[in-house]
Design a protein around this motif. Structure first.
Motif, PDB file in Angstrom:
ATOM      1  N   PRO A 215     -39.214 -31.521  66.147  1.00 13.77           N
ATOM      2  CA  PRO A 215     -38.654 -32.680  66.833  1.00 13.77           C
ATOM      3  C   PRO A 215     -39.439 -33.014  68.097  1.00 13.77           C
ATOM      4  CG  PRO A 215     -37.391 -30.741  67.379  1.00 13.77           C
ATOM      5  CD  PRO A 215     -38.428 -30.297  66.384  1.00 13.77           C
ATOM      6  N   GLN A 216     -39.088 -34.123  68.737  1.00 15.89           N
ATOM      7  CA  GLN A 216     -39.740 -34.484  69.996  1.00 15.89           C
ATOM      8  C   GLN A 216     -39.243 -33.591  71.121  1.00 15.89           C
ATOM      9  OE1 GLN A 216     -38.865 -38.674  70.399  1.00 15.89           O
ATOM     10  NE2 GLN A 216     -40.870 -39.231  69.579  1.00 15.89           N
ATOM     11  N   ALA A 217     -37.968 -33.204  71.027  1.00 16.08           N
ATOM     12  CA  ALA A 217     -37.380 -32.360  72.054  1.00 16.08           C
ATOM     13  C   ALA A 217     -36.277 -31.522  71.433  1.00 16.08           C
ATOM     14  CB  ALA A 217     -36.816 -33.202  73.197  1.00 16.08           C
ATOM     15  N   VAL A 218     -36.066 -30.350  71.995  1.00 18.41           N
ATOM     16  CA  VAL A 218     -34.989 -29.476  71.526  1.00 18.41           C
ATOM     17  C   VAL A 218     -34.463 -28.671  72.707  1.00 18.41           C
ATOM     18  CG1 VAL A 218     -36.664 -27.709  70.831  1.00 18.41           C
ATOM     19  CG2 VAL A 218     -34.386 -27.699  69.840  1.00 18.41           C
ATOM     20  N   ILE A 219     -33.140 -28.525  72.718  1.00 15.98           N
ATOM     21  CA  ILE A 219     -32.486 -27.744  73.770  1.00 15.98           C
ATOM     22  C   ILE A 219     -31.794 -26.559  73.125  1.00 15.98           C
ATOM     23  CG2 ILE A 219     -30.740 -27.756  75.597  1.00 15.98           C
ATOM     24  CD1 ILE A 219     -31.219 -30.768  75.883  1.00 15.98           C
ATOM     25  N   LEU A 220     -32.065 -25.394  73.635  1.00 10.59           N
ATOM     26  CA  LEU A 220     -31.505 -24.164  73.083  1.00 10.59           C
ATOM     27  C   LEU A 220     -30.756 -23.382  74.158  1.00 10.59           C
ATOM     28  CD1 LEU A 220     -34.623 -22.696  71.223  1.00 10.59           C
ATOM     29  CD2 LEU A 220     -32.755 -24.004  70.193  1.00 10.59           C
ATOM     30  N   ARG A 221     -29.861 -22.530  73.702  1.00  6.16           N
ATOM     31  CA  ARG A 221     -29.321 -21.490  74.579  1.00  6.16           C
ATOM     32  C   ARG A 221     -30.150 -20.232  74.350  1.00  6.16           C
ATOM     33  NH1 ARG A 221     -24.942 -22.055  77.549  1.00  6.16           N
ATOM     34  NH2 ARG A 221     -23.600 -23.844  77.177  1.00  6.16           N
ATOM     35  N   GLU A 222     -30.276 -19.453  75.372  1.00  7.28           N
ATOM     36  CA  GLU A 222     -31.027 -18.199  75.286  1.00  7.28           C
ATOM     37  C   GLU A 222     -30.561 -17.400  74.070  1.00  7.28           C
ATOM     38  OE1 GLU A 222     -30.659 -16.110  78.936  1.00  7.28           O
ATOM     39  OE2 GLU A 222     -32.522 -15.001  78.677  1.00  7.28           O
TER      40      GLU A 222
ATOM     41  N   SER B 284     -38.255 -17.968  79.344  1.00  5.88           N
ATOM     42  CA  SER B 284     -39.690 -18.176  79.564  1.00  5.88           C
ATOM     43  C   SER B 284     -40.346 -19.005  78.460  1.00  5.88           C
ATOM     44  CB  SER B 284     -40.407 -16.828  79.660  1.00  5.88           C
ATOM     45  OG  SER B 284     -40.261 -16.108  78.448  1.00  5.88           O
ATOM     46  N   TYR B 285     -39.628 -19.246  77.374  1.00  4.38           N
ATOM     47  CA  TYR B 285     -40.194 -20.056  76.295  1.00  4.38           C
ATOM     48  C   TYR B 285     -40.147 -21.550  76.607  1.00  4.38           C
ATOM     49  CZ  TYR B 285     -40.173 -16.032  73.091  1.00  4.38           C
ATOM     50  OH  TYR B 285     -40.398 -14.826  72.487  1.00  4.38           O
ATOM     51  N   SER B 286     -39.419 -21.924  77.618  1.00  7.53           N
ATOM     52  CA  SER B 286     -39.316 -23.347  77.962  1.00  7.53           C
ATOM     53  C   SER B 286     -40.690 -23.927  78.255  1.00  7.53           C
ATOM     54  CB  SER B 286     -38.408 -23.534  79.185  1.00  7.53           C
ATOM     55  OG  SER B 286     -37.076 -23.228  78.883  1.00  7.53           O
ATOM     56  N   GLY B 287     -40.899 -25.144  77.804  1.00  6.32           N
ATOM     57  CA  GLY B 287     -42.177 -25.817  78.015  1.00  6.32           C
ATOM     58  C   GLY B 287     -42.414 -26.825  76.916  1.00  6.32           C
ATOM     59  N   THR B 288     -43.579 -27.426  76.934  1.00  2.00           N
ATOM     60  CA  THR B 288     -43.958 -28.369  75.885  1.00  2.00           C
ATOM     61  C   THR B 288     -44.956 -27.699  74.962  1.00  2.00           C
ATOM     62  OG1 THR B 288     -43.604 -30.255  77.357  1.00  2.00           O
ATOM     63  CG2 THR B 288     -44.928 -30.639  75.386  1.00  2.00           C
ATOM     64  N   TYR B 289     -44.679 -27.769  73.681  1.00  2.00           N
ATOM     65  CA  TYR B 289     -45.527 -27.142  72.680  1.00  2.00           C
ATOM     66  C   TYR B 289     -46.361 -28.221  71.994  1.00  2.00           C
ATOM     67  CZ  TYR B 289     -42.926 -22.863  73.370  1.00  2.00           C
ATOM     68  OH  TYR B 289     -42.383 -21.737  73.927  1.00  2.00           O
ATOM     69  N   PHE B 290     -47.656 -27.958  71.931  1.00  2.00           N
ATOM     70  CA  PHE B 290     -48.577 -28.886  71.287  1.00  2.00           C
ATOM     71  C   PHE B 290     -49.258 -28.202  70.106  1.00  2.00           C
ATOM     72  CE2 PHE B 290     -48.642 -32.346  74.256  1.00  2.00           C
ATOM     73  CZ  PHE B 290     -48.383 -31.778  75.499  1.00  2.00           C
ATOM     74  N   CYS B 291     -49.426 -28.961  69.033  1.00  2.00           N
ATOM     75  CA  CYS B 291     -50.314 -28.492  67.987  1.00  2.00           C
ATOM     76  C   CYS B 291     -51.596 -29.311  68.070  1.00  2.00           C
ATOM     77  CB  CYS B 291     -49.683 -28.608  66.599  1.00  2.00           C
ATOM     78  SG  CYS B 291     -49.373 -30.298  66.009  1.00  2.00           S
ATOM     79  N   GLY B 292     -52.698 -28.658  67.814  1.00  2.00           N
ATOM     80  CA  GLY B 292     -53.991 -29.321  67.736  1.00  2.00           C
ATOM     81  C   GLY B 292     -54.565 -29.055  66.356  1.00  2.00           C
ATOM     82  N   THR B 293     -55.006 -30.086  65.685  1.00  3.03           N
ATOM     83  CA  THR B 293     -55.458 -29.918  64.309  1.00  3.03           C
ATOM     84  C   THR B 293     -56.933 -30.255  64.153  1.00  3.03           C
ATOM     85  OG1 THR B 293     -54.770 -32.179  63.785  1.00  3.03           O
ATOM     86  CG2 THR B 293     -53.188 -30.417  63.340  1.00  3.03           C
ATOM     87  N   LYS B 294     -57.544 -29.516  63.260  1.00  2.00           N
ATOM     88  CA  LYS B 294     -58.896 -29.827  62.800  1.00  2.00           C
ATOM     89  C   LYS B 294     -58.795 -30.153  61.329  1.00  2.00           C
ATOM     90  CE  LYS B 294     -61.740 -26.547  63.385  1.00  2.00           C
ATOM     91  NZ  LYS B 294     -62.860 -25.612  63.638  1.00  2.00           N
ATOM     92  N   ASN B 295     -59.331 -31.283  60.937  1.00  5.22           N
ATOM     93  CA  ASN B 295     -59.237 -31.692  59.542  1.00  5.22           C
ATOM     94  C   ASN B 295     -60.404 -31.171  58.728  1.00  5.22           C
ATOM     95  OD1 ASN B 295     -57.938 -34.495  61.040  1.00  5.22           O
ATOM     96  ND2 ASN B 295     -56.776 -33.385  59.491  1.00  5.22           N
ATOM     97  N   SER B 296     -60.141 -30.957  57.450  1.00  3.90           N
ATOM     98  CA  SER B 296     -61.200 -30.526  56.536  1.00  3.90           C
ATOM     99  C   SER B 296     -62.127 -31.687  56.249  1.00  3.90           C
ATOM    100  CB  SER B 296     -60.595 -30.044  55.217  1.00  3.90           C
ATOM    101  OG  SER B 296     -59.790 -28.926  55.424  1.00  3.90           O
ATOM    102  N   GLY B 297     -63.410 -31.384  56.109  1.00  4.12           N
ATOM    103  CA  GLY B 297     -64.351 -32.384  55.653  1.00  4.12           C
ATOM    104  C   GLY B 297     -64.893 -33.294  56.726  1.00  4.12           C
ATOM    105  N   GLY B 298     -64.289 -33.303  57.888  1.00  6.79           N
ATOM    106  CA  GLY B 298     -64.781 -34.208  58.934  1.00  6.79           C
ATOM    107  C   GLY B 298     -65.570 -33.444  59.978  1.00  6.79           C
ATOM    108  N   SER B 299     -65.732 -34.055  61.133  1.00 11.44           N
ATOM    109  CA  SER B 299     -66.404 -33.372  62.242  1.00 11.44           C
ATOM    110  C   SER B 299     -65.526 -32.217  62.685  1.00 11.44           C
ATOM    111  CB  SER B 299     -66.605 -34.344  63.400  1.00 11.44           C
ATOM    112  OG  SER B 299     -67.333 -35.464  62.980  1.00 11.44           O
ATOM    113  N   ASN B 300     -66.008 -31.003  62.544  1.00  9.76           N
ATOM    114  CA  ASN B 300     -65.114 -29.871  62.759  1.00  9.76           C
ATOM    115  C   ASN B 300     -65.183 -29.304  64.161  1.00  9.76           C
ATOM    116  OD1 ASN B 300     -67.564 -28.718  62.765  1.00  9.76           O
ATOM    117  ND2 ASN B 300     -67.131 -27.177  61.220  1.00  9.76           N
TER     118      ASN B 300
END
Lengths: 112, 112
Positions: free
Chosen positions: B7-14, B81-97
């Motif tokens: 999701p774009q955002a999620v709120i959890l309890r410890e 301590s897990y609080s924060g923004t999580y990003f994924c970064g992707t490299k695609n197959s077959g393109g500029s790697n």
């Protein structure tokens, strides 16, 4: 070992002024990158360099230029700043292109 | 092509669990996960290469489904301590790697 350093930490700049953001790494990494981070847009690649002496354009290169005269330094220049360039700028490096990237602390830039 | 995170955002309890997904419209070669705390630089968590492997870091693990062109990040028994923004970064197959394309991020808030 400092890793990656960026300067300045923050800056307020008048529109139309020229500005160079500095980035230095001491890890002897071949690849270096410049990103801008804006709320809701994530990290967007401005320019990159796979090795000293070479540079390439990322997703949002317009208005920015870079140089890579040596392994350690990768300055980013705004030739004539505009308010839309207000952002947080992160420099990153990786041992080889496409490998794990390590980020500097960022430069917060406000263009008025 | 920018990967889509949900999701774009999620709120959890410890102590609660969460899953963050990262999907690409193109075949993936690798997925890199980063966490960024407020006002700080993104920090590398783990990298997954195509092959469907699963990796772990503390109580955080991730999987890579090459067929679905998707990676999922699992946070188990979340800590403050897990609080924060999580990003994924992707490299695609077959393109500029040599370039990563980052998603817009998922804001995770862990409350006591």
């Amino acid at each position: 070992i400092a890793g990656i350093t960026q300067a300045p930490t923050s800056q307020i700049l008048a529109a139309g002024r020229r500005m160079t953001l500095r980035c230095t790494q001491d890890m002897r990494h071949n690849a270096m990158y410049w990103y801008r981070q804006d709320l809701g847009l994530g990290l967007r690649l401005i320019h990159y360099s796979n090795t000293a002496g070479t540079t390439g354009k990322g997703e949002v290169p317009d208005g920015y230029s870079v140089s890579r005269a040596n392994t350690d330094d990768f300055p980013l220049t705004l030739a004539s700043a505009v308010p839309s360039q207000t952002s947080v700028y992160f420099c990153a490096s990786s041992a080889q292109p496409g490998e794990t990237q390590y980020f500097g602390p960022g430069t917060r830039l406000l263009v008025l | 092509q920018q990967p889509v995170q949900s999701p774009q955002a999620v709120i959890l309890r410890e102590g609660e669990d969460a899953v963050i997904n990262c999907s690409s419209s193109k075949a993936l070669y690798s997925v890199h996960w980063y966490r960024q705390k407020h006002g700080e630089a993104p920090v590398f968590l783990m990298i997954l290469l195509k092959g469907g492997e699963q990796k772990g870091h503390e109580k955080i693990s991730a999987s890579f489904n090459e067929k679905k062109q998707q990676s999922s990040l699992y946070l188990t028994a979340s800590q403050l301590s897990y609080s924060g923004t999580y990003f994924c970064g992707t490299k695609n197959s077959g393109g500029s790697n040599y370039k990563l394309t980052f998603g817009k991020g998922t804001l995770l808030t862990v409350n006591p």
